[in-house]
Design a protein around this motif. Structure first.
Motif, PDB file in Angstrom:
ATOM      1  N   ILE A 158      35.572  30.087  42.365  1.00 24.89           N
ATOM      2  CA  ILE A 158      35.331  30.462  43.750  1.00 24.89           C
ATOM      3  C   ILE A 158      34.348  31.626  43.844  1.00 24.89           C
ATOM      4  O   ILE A 158      33.532  31.688  44.744  1.00 24.89           O
ATOM      5  CB  ILE A 158      36.662  30.826  44.438  1.00 24.89           C
ATOM      6  CG1 ILE A 158      37.551  29.581  44.505  1.00 24.89           C
ATOM      7  CG2 ILE A 158      36.432  31.406  45.819  1.00 24.89           C
ATOM      8  CD1 ILE A 158      38.931  29.839  45.021  1.00 24.89           C
ATOM      9  N   ASN A 159      34.429  32.544  42.904  1.00 27.52           N
ATOM     10  CA  ASN A 159      33.561  33.714  42.986  1.00 27.52           C
ATOM     11  C   ASN A 159      33.007  34.069  41.607  1.00 27.52           C
ATOM     12  O   ASN A 159      33.335  33.439  40.605  1.00 27.52           O
ATOM     13  CB  ASN A 159      34.326  34.892  43.606  1.00 27.52           C
ATOM     14  CG  ASN A 159      35.566  35.230  42.819  1.00 27.52           C
ATOM     15  OD1 ASN A 159      35.563  35.230  41.597  1.00 27.52           O
ATOM     16  ND2 ASN A 159      36.656  35.513  43.531  1.00 27.52           N
ATOM     17  N   GLU A 160      32.174  35.082  41.579  1.00 28.69           N
ATOM     18  CA  GLU A 160      31.503  35.471  40.328  1.00 28.69           C
ATOM     19  C   GLU A 160      32.508  35.912  39.264  1.00 28.69           C
ATOM     20  O   GLU A 160      32.345  35.617  38.086  1.00 28.69           O
ATOM     21  CB  GLU A 160      30.508  36.590  40.604  1.00 28.69           C
ATOM     22  CG  GLU A 160      29.687  36.960  39.389  1.00 28.69           C
ATOM     23  CD  GLU A 160      28.635  38.018  39.678  1.00 28.69           C
ATOM     24  OE1 GLU A 160      27.980  38.439  38.724  1.00 28.69           O
ATOM     25  OE2 GLU A 160      28.480  38.420  40.847  1.00 28.69           O
ATOM     26  N   LYS A 161      33.573  36.586  39.678  1.00 26.88           N
ATOM     27  CA  LYS A 161      34.585  37.044  38.722  1.00 26.88           C
ATOM     28  C   LYS A 161      35.234  35.852  38.012  1.00 26.88           C
ATOM     29  O   LYS A 161      35.423  35.877  36.799  1.00 26.88           O
ATOM     30  CB  LYS A 161      35.641  37.878  39.445  1.00 26.88           C
ATOM     31  CG  LYS A 161      36.687  38.462  38.532  1.00 26.88           C
ATOM     32  CD  LYS A 161      37.655  39.328  39.309  1.00 26.88           C
ATOM     33  CE  LYS A 161      38.711  39.896  38.386  1.00 26.88           C
ATOM     34  NZ  LYS A 161      39.651  40.756  39.101  1.00 26.88           N
ATOM     35  N   GLU A 162      35.576  34.819  38.763  1.00 26.11           N
ATOM     36  CA  GLU A 162      36.181  33.627  38.167  1.00 26.11           C
ATOM     37  C   GLU A 162      35.192  32.901  37.266  1.00 26.11           C
ATOM     38  O   GLU A 162      35.559  32.410  36.199  1.00 26.11           O
ATOM     39  CB  GLU A 162      36.690  32.688  39.249  1.00 26.11           C
ATOM     40  CG  GLU A 162      37.902  33.211  39.979  1.00 26.11           C
ATOM     41  CD  GLU A 162      38.384  32.257  41.058  1.00 26.11           C
ATOM     42  OE1 GLU A 162      37.959  31.091  41.069  1.00 26.11           O
ATOM     43  OE2 GLU A 162      39.195  32.694  41.888  1.00 26.11           O
TER      44      GLU A 162
END
Length: 58
Positions: free
Chosen positions: A3-7
């Protein structure tokens, strides 16, 4: 799909870790250990794919 850059970064670090584990065995020249490492990694991935309960509700 992340979903996001961290994931996304977490997924990429996991993949990099897998490659590094296999590379260590290849450098040792132990092909049987490489095969064993790949089997272990496949089992770990399958546990994540088929976890109970699933991360996302349908």
């Amino acid at each position: 799909m992340p979903i996001n850059e961290k994931e996304l970064n977490a997924a990429l670090f996991d993949q990099l870790t897998l490659v590094e584990r296999i590379e260590r065995q290849v450098q040792k020249g132990n092909l049987e250990a490489v095969k064993e490492e790949i089997e272990i990694l496949k089992k770990e991935i399958n546990r994540k794919l088929y976890q109970q309960p699933p991360l996302k509700s349908e």
